[in-house]
Design a protein around this motif. Structure first.
Motif, short mmCIF file in Angstrom:
data_model
loop_
_atom_site.label_atom_id
_atom_site.label_comp_id
_atom_site.label_asym_id
_atom_site.label_seq_id
_atom_site.Cartn_x
_atom_site.Cartn_y
_atom_site.Cartn_z
N MET A 88 0.82 -1.19 -0.04
CA MET A 88 0.22 0.11 0.00
C MET A 88 0.86 1.16 0.00
O MET A 88 1.98 1.30 0.89
N SER A 89 0.61 2.32 -0.90
CA SER A 89 1.28 3.44 -0.82
C SER A 89 1.03 4.19 0.39
O SER A 89 0.17 4.09 0.95
N GLY A 90 2.05 5.23 0.36
CA GLY A 90 1.92 6.11 1.68
C GLY A 90 1.55 7.65 1.23
O GLY A 90 2.00 7.90 0.39
N PHE A 91 0.73 8.32 2.02
CA PHE A 91 0.34 9.77 1.54
C PHE A 91 0.25 10.43 2.81
O PHE A 91 -0.41 10.04 3.79
N VAL A 92 1.04 11.55 2.51
CA VAL A 92 0.79 12.72 3.71
C VAL A 92 0.62 13.98 2.98
O VAL A 92 0.68 14.39 1.93
N ALA A 93 -0.09 15.06 4.16
CA ALA A 93 -0.48 16.36 3.33
C ALA A 93 -0.49 17.24 4.25
O ALA A 93 -0.48 16.81 5.78
N GLU A 94 -0.18 18.45 4.04
CA GLU A 94 0.03 19.46 5.13
C GLU A 94 -0.91 20.62 4.70
O GLU A 94 -0.59 21.20 3.40
N PHE A 95 -1.64 21.46 5.32
CA PHE A 95 -2.29 22.49 4.88
C PHE A 95 -2.40 23.86 5.92
O PHE A 95 -2.11 23.59 7.08
N GLY A 96 -1.95 25.01 5.17
CA GLY A 96 -1.72 26.28 5.97
C GLY A 96 -0.30 26.60 6.03
O GLY A 96 -0.05 27.90 6.56
N GLN A 97 0.66 25.69 5.93
CA GLN A 97 2.02 26.20 6.06
C GLN A 97 2.78 26.05 4.68
O GLN A 97 3.18 25.18 4.37
N PRO A 98 2.85 27.21 4.04
CA PRO A 98 3.66 27.33 2.70
C PRO A 98 4.92 26.51 2.82
O PRO A 98 5.87 26.85 3.81
N GLY A 99 5.03 25.64 2.05
CA GLY A 99 6.45 25.10 1.71
C GLY A 99 6.21 23.35 2.22
O GLY A 99 7.25 22.81 2.18
N SER A 152 3.97 21.01 -3.68
CA SER A 152 3.40 22.22 -3.13
C SER A 152 2.71 23.22 -4.17
O SER A 152 3.11 23.41 -5.06
N THR A 153 1.64 23.70 -3.56
CA THR A 153 0.92 24.81 -4.14
C THR A 153 0.37 25.58 -3.15
O THR A 153 -0.50 25.18 -2.34
N GLY A 154 0.58 26.81 -3.04
CA GLY A 154 0.11 27.74 -2.27
C GLY A 154 0.49 27.37 -0.75
O GLY A 154 1.48 27.10 -0.31
N ASN A 155 -0.60 26.91 0.05
CA ASN A 155 -0.32 26.72 1.42
C ASN A 155 -0.76 24.99 1.60
O ASN A 155 -0.92 24.65 2.52
N ILE A 156 -0.94 24.25 0.56
CA ILE A 156 -1.08 23.03 0.75
C ILE A 156 0.27 22.22 0.13
O ILE A 156 0.67 22.68 -0.87
N THR A 157 0.60 21.22 0.87
CA THR A 157 2.06 20.31 0.49
C THR A 157 1.50 18.89 0.65
O THR A 157 0.73 18.65 1.59
N MET A 158 1.55 18.35 -0.15
CA MET A 158 1.38 16.76 -0.29
C MET A 158 2.36 15.90 -0.90
O MET A 158 3.23 16.36 -1.72
N ALA A 159 2.72 14.76 -0.32
CA ALA A 159 3.62 13.90 -0.67
C ALA A 159 3.06 12.16 -0.66
O ALA A 159 2.05 11.85 -0.13
N GLN A 160 3.78 11.49 -1.51
CA GLN A 160 3.46 10.07 -1.72
C GLN A 160 4.63 9.40 -1.85
O GLN A 160 5.40 9.65 -2.67
N ASN A 161 4.60 8.11 -1.13
CA ASN A 161 5.69 6.92 -1.38
C ASN A 161 4.60 6.09 -2.23
O ASN A 161 3.66 5.59 -1.59
N ASN A 186 6.27 7.25 -14.01
CA ASN A 186 5.59 8.61 -14.50
C ASN A 186 5.62 9.63 -13.21
O ASN A 186 5.31 10.82 -13.54
N GLY A 187 6.31 9.53 -12.17
CA GLY A 187 6.29 10.47 -10.97
C GLY A 187 5.05 10.35 -10.03
O GLY A 187 4.14 9.98 -10.40
N VAL A 188 5.39 10.93 -8.83
CA VAL A 188 4.24 11.06 -7.84
C VAL A 188 4.53 12.33 -7.16
O VAL A 188 5.64 12.53 -7.00
N PRO A 189 3.61 13.03 -6.92
CA PRO A 189 2.27 12.78 -7.22
C PRO A 189 2.03 13.22 -8.82
O PRO A 189 2.97 13.71 -9.35
N LEU A 190 1.03 12.56 -9.54
CA LEU A 190 0.80 12.76 -10.83
C LEU A 190 0.45 13.94 -11.12
O LEU A 190 -0.64 14.67 -10.43
#
Length: 69
Positions: free
Chosen positions: A1-12, A35-44, A56-60
């Motif tokens: 199973m892939s792993g996913f994390v995200a953060e909202f409100g902190q630029p970068g 990252s875009t604006g104040n949202i950052t997400m990452a995926q393994n 093809n890279g992640v995130p797509l």
């Protein structure tokens, strides 16, 4: 199973890098951070199908849209 994390409100997303490293075992095939604006997400990414070895890279990314799956 892939792993996913995200953060909202902190630029970068300074905490996202350490969070995604802590679940590196959840996806040894690829890793990406977006990252875009104040949202950052990452995926393994864990390849769980026979779709081939092309990474093809992640995130797509498609223009301004990004998806983790």
């Amino acid at each position: 199973m892939s792993g996913f994390v995200a953060e909202f409100g902190q630029p970068g997303g300074s905490r996202v890098e350490s969070m995604i490293k802590s679940i590196a075992h959840r996806g040894p095939h690829a890793r990406g951070i977006h990252s875009t604006g104040n949202i950052t997400m990452a995926q393994n990414y864990l390849r769980a199908d026979k779709a081939g070895d092309k990474d093809n890279g992640v995130p797509l990314l498609d223009g301004e849209k990004a998806i983790c799956y």
